[in-house]
Motif scaffolding. Structure first.
Motif, PDB file in Angstrom:
ATOM      1  N   VAL A 179       0.835  -1.199   0.000  1.00 18.94           N
ATOM      2  CA  VAL A 179       0.000   0.000   0.000  1.00 18.94           C
ATOM      3  C   VAL A 179       0.874   1.255   0.000  1.00 18.94           C
TER       4      VAL A 179
ATOM      5  N   THR B  78       1.200   4.073  -3.046  1.00 19.73           N
ATOM      6  CA  THR B  78       0.937   5.488  -2.789  1.00 19.73           C
ATOM      7  C   THR B  78       2.159   6.339  -3.130  1.00 19.73           C
TER       8      THR B  78
ATOM      9  N   VAL C 163      -5.867  -6.873  -2.336  1.00 19.17           N
ATOM     10  CA  VAL C 163      -6.337  -5.828  -1.420  1.00 19.17           C
ATOM     11  C   VAL C 163      -5.623  -4.506  -1.686  1.00 19.17           C
ATOM     12  N   SER C 164      -4.312  -4.548  -1.845  1.00 22.89           N
ATOM     13  CA  SER C 164      -3.559  -3.307  -2.079  1.00 22.89           C
ATOM     14  C   SER C 164      -3.962  -2.662  -3.402  1.00 22.89           C
TER      15      SER C 164
ATOM     16  N   ILE D  60      -7.425  -1.006  -2.947  1.00 18.69           N
ATOM     17  CA  ILE D  60      -7.340   0.253  -2.188  1.00 18.69           C
ATOM     18  C   ILE D  60      -6.825   1.373  -3.081  1.00 18.69           C
TER      19      ILE D  60
ATOM     20  N   THR E 241      -9.361   2.364  -5.860  1.00 16.19           N
ATOM     21  CA  THR E 241     -10.511   3.111  -5.360  1.00 16.19           C
ATOM     22  C   THR E 241     -10.145   4.572  -5.091  1.00 16.19           C
ATOM     23  N   LEU E 242      -9.024   4.790  -4.407  1.00 17.40           N
ATOM     24  CA  LEU E 242      -8.588   6.156  -4.103  1.00 17.40           C
ATOM     25  C   LEU E 242      -8.154   6.887  -5.367  1.00 17.40           C
TER      26      LEU E 242
ATOM     27  N   ILE F  48     -11.767  -5.474   0.151  1.00 15.03           N
ATOM     28  CA  ILE F  48     -10.954  -4.510   0.897  1.00 15.03           C
ATOM     29  C   ILE F  48     -11.430  -4.455   2.338  1.00 15.03           C
TER      30      ILE F  48
ATOM     31  N   PHE G  61      -7.661  -0.360   4.368  1.00 10.59           N
ATOM     32  CA  PHE G  61      -8.228   0.786   3.655  1.00 10.59           C
ATOM     33  C   PHE G  61      -7.981   2.077   4.427  1.00 10.59           C
ATOM     34  N   TYR G  62      -8.136   2.022   5.755  1.00 18.27           N
ATOM     35  CA  TYR G  62      -7.861   3.206   6.563  1.00 18.27           C
ATOM     36  C   TYR G  62      -6.397   3.623   6.409  1.00 18.27           C
TER      37      TYR G  62
ATOM     38  N   GLY H 161      -4.439   3.126   3.789  1.00 11.89           N
ATOM     39  CA  GLY H 161      -4.269   3.729   2.479  1.00 11.89           C
ATOM     40  C   GLY H 161      -4.911   5.099   2.377  1.00 11.89           C
ATOM     41  N   LEU H 162      -6.104   5.251   2.958  1.00 14.32           N
ATOM     42  CA  LEU H 162      -6.816   6.526   2.902  1.00 14.32           C
ATOM     43  C   LEU H 162      -6.080   7.610   3.677  1.00 14.32           C
TER      44      LEU H 162
END
Length: 314
Positions: free
Chosen positions: A116, A120, A144-145, A148, A151-152, A288, A293-294, A296-297
């Protein structure tokens, strides 16, 4: 694949192809609308050509990026992009550190935390795909990564131009910010294209320069996770992008063919965004879990807000 609304497969595929054609030939679509239409298919109707569109999205985007190189004047980049390169180098280091700390805070496995953070810090799905074999990540962590980051990434395409205008960012400032704070090349180019041509040129150059960090990142990741499979190479499309920029800067004859190539590249970008949106399914969203997710967000918000603050200051 189970199709929503029980559409006949032939009709479903025909609608998908017509939507893609509309993206290419209609003058009314910009980057957010193209992605939104793709998301509509992926999340509501379902993608009837999933495997084909996943491959096509990758290669169409790469071809579009190469074509955009014909709009990059390296002299202008040298004049405007040096500060952006400095921001990029600093942000990479800070992002990886923050990602590690957030992973520890949320008690996320080291490999998922790393994927993740890498997605980013560098260039979203491409970085994750490159680093995954080097750290021997399992399929769940990769899925999952990617979910995430995607989506972002989709959210950024809509949000960044609005925020840029709200803060009164000029073309150079927005291009630098987009290259630093948006994950994937597709949304960086899409958001910058929405903002303006100068932002597009700078953002594309800085983002692809940022992507070159994949090579040392793969090597460092392999050593950090004690893997003997840390192999990396510069993607061919980045080299071709650089070559296109060199040609249009130093070869006068290249200027004659640049306009139609640029037009085709921008249409290709819209098509790739449509295909990328269509590849996001409900199953991907359900995969996810909350804590990653938190991570990554929060990491994305910290990077975006901090880089924006620095750009506004200088």
């Amino acid at each position: 694949m189970r199709l929503n609304y029980n559409l006949p497969p032939a009709l479903h595929q025909t609608l998908f192809i017509l939507a893609a054609a509309l993206i290419i030939f209609s003058p009314w679509f910009s980057s957010p609308e193209a992605l939104a239409l793709g998301l509509g298919f992926g999340l509501i109707l379902g993608n009837p050509l999933q495997e084909l569109s996943e491959k096509a999205a990758k290669y169409v985007l790469q071809a579009a990026v190469v074509g955009l190189g014909f709009g990059i004047d390296l002299y202008q980049v040298a004049d405007t992009g040096l500060s952006g390169l400095l921001y990029t180098a600093i942000s990479l280091s800070v992002t990886m550190l923050l990602g590690f700390l957030l992973g520890r805070f949320f008690n996320i496995t080291p490999k998922l935390t790393h994927l993740v953070s890498v997605g980013t810090a560098i260039c979203g799905g491409s970085a994750i795909a490159a680093v995954s074999p080097a750290i021997k990540a399992n399929a769940q962590d990769i899925s999952v990564s990617l979910g995430i980051v995607f989506t972002l990434n989709a959210l950024a395409l809509f949000v960044f131009p609005v925020v840029g205008h709200a803060f009164g960012l000029n073309q150079q400032q927005f291009g630098t910010w987009a290259a630093i704070a948006i994950h994937d090349t597709s949304s960086v180019v899409g958001a910058a294209a929405k903002y303006g041509d100068e932002a597009l040129q700078l953002a594309t150059t800085l983002k692809l320069t940022r992507a070159l960090w994949i090579v040392p990142m793969v090597l460092v990741s392999g050593m950090a996770f004690k893997s003997g499979e840390a192999k990396a190479k510069v993607p061919v499309f980045i080299l071709l992008f650089i070559l296109a920029s060199v040609l249009v800067t130093f070869v006068p004859a290249a200027l004659a063919v640049a306009p139609p190539i640029l037009l085709a590249a921008k249409k290709g970008l819209l098509l790739s965004l449509f295909l990328i949106g269509a590849n996001l399914s409900r199953a991907t969203l359900r995969s996810i879990s909350a804590k990653p997710f938190y991570q990554g967000l929060i990491l994305w918000l910290l990077v975006a807000s901090a880089s924006l603050a620095v750009i506004l200051m200088f």
